[in-house]
Design a protein around this motif. Structure first.
Motif, PDB file in Angstrom:
ATOM      1  N   ALA A 197     -52.915  10.405  19.652  1.00 19.45           N
ATOM      2  CA  ALA A 197     -51.708  11.164  20.001  1.00 19.45           C
ATOM      3  C   ALA A 197     -50.999  10.630  21.242  1.00 19.45           C
ATOM      4  CB  ALA A 197     -52.058  12.643  20.169  1.00 19.45           C
ATOM      5  N   PRO A 198     -51.708  10.253  22.328  1.00 16.81           N
ATOM      6  CA  PRO A 198     -50.998   9.743  23.513  1.00 16.81           C
ATOM      7  C   PRO A 198     -50.350   8.382  23.314  1.00 16.81           C
ATOM      8  CG  PRO A 198     -53.205  10.539  24.078  1.00 16.81           C
ATOM      9  CD  PRO A 198     -53.151  10.414  22.602  1.00 16.81           C
ATOM     10  N   LEU A 199     -50.706   7.678  22.240  1.00 13.94           N
ATOM     11  CA  LEU A 199     -50.205   6.323  22.033  1.00 13.94           C
ATOM     12  C   LEU A 199     -48.932   6.271  21.203  1.00 13.94           C
ATOM     13  CD1 LEU A 199     -53.498   4.350  21.270  1.00 13.94           C
ATOM     14  CD2 LEU A 199     -52.306   4.537  23.454  1.00 13.94           C
ATOM     15  N   VAL A 200     -48.661   7.329  20.473  1.00 12.14           N
ATOM     16  CA  VAL A 200     -47.536   7.303  19.546  1.00 12.14           C
ATOM     17  C   VAL A 200     -46.621   8.495  19.793  1.00 12.14           C
ATOM     18  CG1 VAL A 200     -48.788   6.040  17.769  1.00 12.14           C
ATOM     19  CG2 VAL A 200     -48.877   8.535  17.798  1.00 12.14           C
ATOM     20  N   ALA A 201     -45.368   8.348  19.392  1.00 14.86           N
ATOM     21  CA  ALA A 201     -44.414   9.442  19.562  1.00 14.86           C
ATOM     22  C   ALA A 201     -44.744  10.603  18.627  1.00 14.86           C
ATOM     23  CB  ALA A 201     -42.999   8.939  19.297  1.00 14.86           C
ATOM     24  N   LYS A 202     -45.119  10.276  17.390  1.00 15.86           N
ATOM     25  CA  LYS A 202     -45.456  11.301  16.412  1.00 15.86           C
ATOM     26  C   LYS A 202     -46.684  10.849  15.613  1.00 15.86           C
ATOM     27  CE  LYS A 202     -40.749  13.077  15.797  1.00 15.86           C
ATOM     28  NZ  LYS A 202     -39.655  13.354  14.828  1.00 15.86           N
ATOM     29  N   PRO A 203     -47.816  11.507  15.818  1.00 19.23           N
ATOM     30  CA  PRO A 203     -49.015  11.137  15.051  1.00 19.23           C
ATOM     31  C   PRO A 203     -48.791  11.263  13.553  1.00 19.23           C
ATOM     32  CG  PRO A 203     -49.577  12.590  16.871  1.00 19.23           C
ATOM     33  CD  PRO A 203     -48.086  12.575  16.786  1.00 19.23           C
ATOM     34  N   VAL A 204     -49.451  10.422  12.792  1.00 19.21           N
ATOM     35  CA  VAL A 204     -49.336  10.468  11.333  1.00 19.21           C
ATOM     36  C   VAL A 204     -49.828  11.809  10.799  1.00 19.21           C
ATOM     37  CG1 VAL A 204     -50.217   9.472   9.184  1.00 19.21           C
ATOM     38  CG2 VAL A 204     -49.482   7.975  11.047  1.00 19.21           C
ATOM     39  N   ILE A 205     -50.917  12.321  11.383  1.00 23.34           N
ATOM     40  CA  ILE A 205     -51.459  13.604  10.954  1.00 23.34           C
ATOM     41  C   ILE A 205     -51.091  14.662  11.985  1.00 23.34           C
ATOM     42  CG2 ILE A 205     -53.526  14.833  10.207  1.00 23.34           C
ATOM     43  CD1 ILE A 205     -54.902  12.160   9.824  1.00 23.34           C
TER      44      ILE A 205
ATOM     45  N   ALA B 159     -52.463  15.750   1.852  1.00 26.68           N
ATOM     46  CA  ALA B 159     -51.330  16.375   2.546  1.00 26.68           C
ATOM     47  C   ALA B 159     -50.603  15.363   3.418  1.00 26.68           C
ATOM     48  CB  ALA B 159     -51.831  17.542   3.394  1.00 26.68           C
ATOM     49  N   THR B 160     -51.361  14.484   4.080  1.00 32.29           N
ATOM     50  CA  THR B 160     -50.746  13.473   4.943  1.00 32.29           C
ATOM     51  C   THR B 160     -49.925  12.480   4.131  1.00 32.29           C
ATOM     52  OG1 THR B 160     -52.605  13.668   6.493  1.00 32.29           O
ATOM     53  CG2 THR B 160     -51.209  11.716   6.673  1.00 32.29           C
ATOM     54  N   ILE B 161     -50.473  12.037   3.012  1.00 32.66           N
ATOM     55  CA  ILE B 161     -49.752  11.092   2.152  1.00 32.66           C
ATOM     56  C   ILE B 161     -48.474  11.733   1.617  1.00 32.66           C
ATOM     57  CG2 ILE B 161     -49.859   9.844  -0.043  1.00 32.66           C
ATOM     58  CD1 ILE B 161     -52.808   9.362   0.490  1.00 32.66           C
ATOM     59  N   THR B 162     -48.568  13.013   1.279  1.00 35.44           N
ATOM     60  CA  THR B 162     -47.388  13.716   0.790  1.00 35.44           C
ATOM     61  C   THR B 162     -46.300  13.762   1.852  1.00 35.44           C
ATOM     62  OG1 THR B 162     -48.746  15.077  -0.681  1.00 35.44           O
ATOM     63  CG2 THR B 162     -46.544  15.891  -0.150  1.00 35.44           C
ATOM     64  N   ARG B 163     -46.708  14.043   3.109  1.00 33.01           N
ATOM     65  CA  ARG B 163     -45.733  14.074   4.208  1.00 33.01           C
ATOM     66  C   ARG B 163     -45.107  12.698   4.418  1.00 33.01           C
ATOM     67  NH1 ARG B 163     -45.585  18.262   7.749  1.00 33.01           N
ATOM     68  NH2 ARG B 163     -44.984  16.845   9.430  1.00 33.01           N
ATOM     69  N   GLN B 164     -45.930  11.660   4.317  1.00 33.98           N
ATOM     70  CA  GLN B 164     -45.384  10.312   4.481  1.00 33.98           C
ATOM     71  C   GLN B 164     -44.398   9.978   3.367  1.00 33.98           C
ATOM     72  OE1 GLN B 164     -49.161   8.147   4.648  1.00 33.98           O
ATOM     73  NE2 GLN B 164     -48.748   7.594   6.768  1.00 33.98           N
ATOM     74  N   ALA B 165     -44.727  10.398   2.164  1.00 37.10           N
ATOM     75  CA  ALA B 165     -43.853  10.099   1.029  1.00 37.10           C
ATOM     76  C   ALA B 165     -42.508  10.813   1.149  1.00 37.10           C
ATOM     77  CB  ALA B 165     -44.539  10.501  -0.267  1.00 37.10           C
ATOM     78  N   THR B 166     -42.519  11.989   1.741  1.00 33.53           N
ATOM     79  CA  THR B 166     -41.280  12.758   1.897  1.00 33.53           C
ATOM     80  C   THR B 166     -40.589  12.484   3.219  1.00 33.53           C
ATOM     81  OG1 THR B 166     -42.549  14.655   2.746  1.00 33.53           O
ATOM     82  CG2 THR B 166     -42.081  14.595   0.382  1.00 33.53           C
ATOM     83  N   GLY B 167     -41.197  11.597   4.044  1.00 34.36           N
ATOM     84  CA  GLY B 167     -40.586  11.199   5.290  1.00 34.36           C
ATOM     85  C   GLY B 167     -40.705  12.204   6.403  1.00 34.36           C
ATOM     86  N   ARG B 168     -41.675  13.131   6.318  1.00 39.50           N
ATOM     87  CA  ARG B 168     -41.841  14.153   7.351  1.00 39.50           C
ATOM     88  C   ARG B 168     -43.085  13.825   8.172  1.00 39.50           C
ATOM     89  NH1 ARG B 168     -42.576  19.599   4.629  1.00 39.50           N
ATOM     90  NH2 ARG B 168     -43.734  18.321   3.132  1.00 39.50           N
ATOM     91  N   LEU B 169     -42.858  13.408   9.393  1.00 40.11           N
ATOM     92  CA  LEU B 169     -43.942  13.131  10.321  1.00 40.11           C
ATOM     93  C   LEU B 169     -43.708  13.936  11.584  1.00 40.11           C
ATOM     94  CD1 LEU B 169     -44.302   9.266   9.999  1.00 40.11           C
ATOM     95  CD2 LEU B 169     -45.731  11.007   8.944  1.00 40.11           C
ATOM     96  N   GLY B 170     -44.786  14.325  12.230  1.00 41.08           N
ATOM     97  CA  GLY B 170     -44.636  15.059  13.480  1.00 41.08           C
ATOM     98  C   GLY B 170     -45.868  15.830  13.831  1.00 41.08           C
ATOM     99  N   TYR B 171     -45.760  16.583  14.932  1.00 39.68           N
ATOM    100  CA  TYR B 171     -46.881  17.361  15.416  1.00 39.68           C
ATOM    101  C   TYR B 171     -47.079  18.613  14.541  1.00 39.68           C
ATOM    102  CZ  TYR B 171     -46.936  14.477  19.579  1.00 39.68           C
ATOM    103  OH  TYR B 171     -47.012  13.422  20.458  1.00 39.68           O
TER     104      TYR B 171
END
Length: 399
Positions: free
Chosen positions: A338-346, A387-399
């Motif tokens: 989390a401290p390394l990226v603006a928005k973690p993948v999960i 759930a993570t793959i689904t978010r990536q496929a729909t372009g929704r990343l964030g906390y």
């Protein structure tokens, strides 16, 4: 056309390797070095599994964490040094071989440390490793004038603390002070890199470091597979093949595959390159991640073993021997990235939800059994991936 050959020199002047060196990958020597840790990790996993099975899980946690710290820190010392100063000449290779010998001695001493609180064999292995490591830093101090102060600080800090570890292992201190002194010395070990690199930072390669950590993660996952296989072999020898045995065997494989998948969802190379100042949190946080994977292997071994015969450990204890390491792995995996990226993948909310499901699973052991608990944990991790793959496929990343 003549086949190209690699010419190894007796001595190459040691200097800091470029931070942006293209195509920097793990060397064959580093891979061989990692394999020596298989022995030590297998030994500490087996000891923890025995203690869990005998109903002494709580008593075994502290010795496990202590011995694993020694294993992890030895690997860390070599890995970060090699990322900056790997010359791959004859002298470097021989000093690396000396450190490998120390790892093997350390692994041989795990049983004495865990069963009898006798840390002398572990200390001897550490002494052998540290002789090679201090020699490497002294060589860097002599040959790399630009970073001489940093190298000499590393050499001095490591050497002084090694003397303290030897005194601790020899029992010159009262037994009641051993654990507090261990914590103090471990803290000082972690402080040496911060102190040394105030003089000038070393040129560790971010993508190389990320790859090295990923490869060690795979080794630890492999140890978990081996530990679970040990339980399977025991059940097969006793001709105890049941539905719960098959369920645990399949669920264990799914769980380990899911944790591998989750670890590599967030590539760390670019993030470490962009935020080098946060590398300590990322690097040190992996102690918990690596320890959790090792403990998970012990838990899975016991979970498989209990399908064949009764154990002193209660079913809920066996369930939590799998659930707690899996939860710690997931929580720390998010925390170090989390401290390394603006928005973690999960997202954090998804991680916490998965952790909650995992930790609640053993409470249902009376209805679904240990096999059902392991299956539930594996399912929770698989759902987190989906759930993570689904978010990536729909372009929704964030906390």
């Amino acid at each position: 056309m003549a086949e190209a050959t690699s010419r190894i020199r007796l001595r190459v002047r040691m200097s800091a390797r470029p931070i942006d060196e293209p195509h920097r990958v793990t060397s064959p020597l580093e891979l061989l070095f990692d394999l020596t840790f298989v022995v030590a990790v297998a030994a500490v996993t087996a000891q923890l599994a025995h203690q869990i099975a005998d109903g002494h899980a709580l008593e075994g946690i502290v010795p496990f964490l202590q011995v694993f710290f020694a294993i992890w820190w030895a690997w860390m010392n070599f890995t970060w040094f090699a990322s900056s100063y790997d010359t791959d000449d004859v002298i470097y290779r021989l000093l690396t071989m000396l450190q490998m010998a120390g790892v093997l001695v350390l692994g041989a001493g795990v049983s004495a440390a865990a069963n009898d609180s006798d840390y002398r064999p572990v200390a001897l292995g550490y002494l052998i490793m540290r002789i090679g490591l201090v020699a490497q830093w002294l060589r860097a101090g002599v040959e790399d004038k630009a970073n001489r102060r940093t190298a000499l600080r590393y050499a001095a800090g490591i050497a002084i603390l090694q003397v303290a570890w030897i005194l601790l292992a020899l029992g010159v201190m009262p037994s009641s002070t051993l654990l507090p002194l261990f914590v103090v010395l471990a803290g000082l070990e972690l402080a040496v890199p911060r102190w040394a690199e105030r003089a000038s930072p070393t040129n560790w390669h971010p993508h190389h470091i990320a790859e090295r950590y990923g490869l060690f993660t795979i080794i630890l996952l492999g140890e978990s597979v081996f530990a679970a296989t040990t339980g399977v072999e025991g059940a097969l020898q006793n001709a105890e093949i049941s539905g719960s045995f098959i369920t645990i065997a399949i669920a264990s494989l799914i769980l380990l595959f899911a944790l591998w998948w989750l670890y590599f969802l967030q590539p760390a190379g670019e993030a470490l390159s962009d935020r080098r100042h946060r590398s300590y949190l990322w690097g040190y946080g992996h102690y918990g991640i690596f320890a959790a994977l090792t403990a998970l292997g012990a838990g899975l071994e016991v979970a498989v073993e209990q399908t064949g015969h009764a154990l002193k450990a209660s079913p809920i204890t066996v369930g939590y021997a799998v659930a707690i390491p899996a939860s710690v792995f997931l929580a720390l995996l998010w925390a170090v990235h989390a401290p390394l990226v603006a928005k973690p993948v999960i997202p954090l909310a998804m991680v916490l939800s998965c952790v909650a499901l995992i930790l609640l699973s053993p409470l249902a052991v009376g209805w679904i059994g240990v096999s059902g608990v392991v299956a539930a944990i594996a399912t929770a991790c698989a759902l987190l991936i989906a759930a993570t793959i689904t978010r990536q496929a729909t372009g929704r990343l964030g906390y």
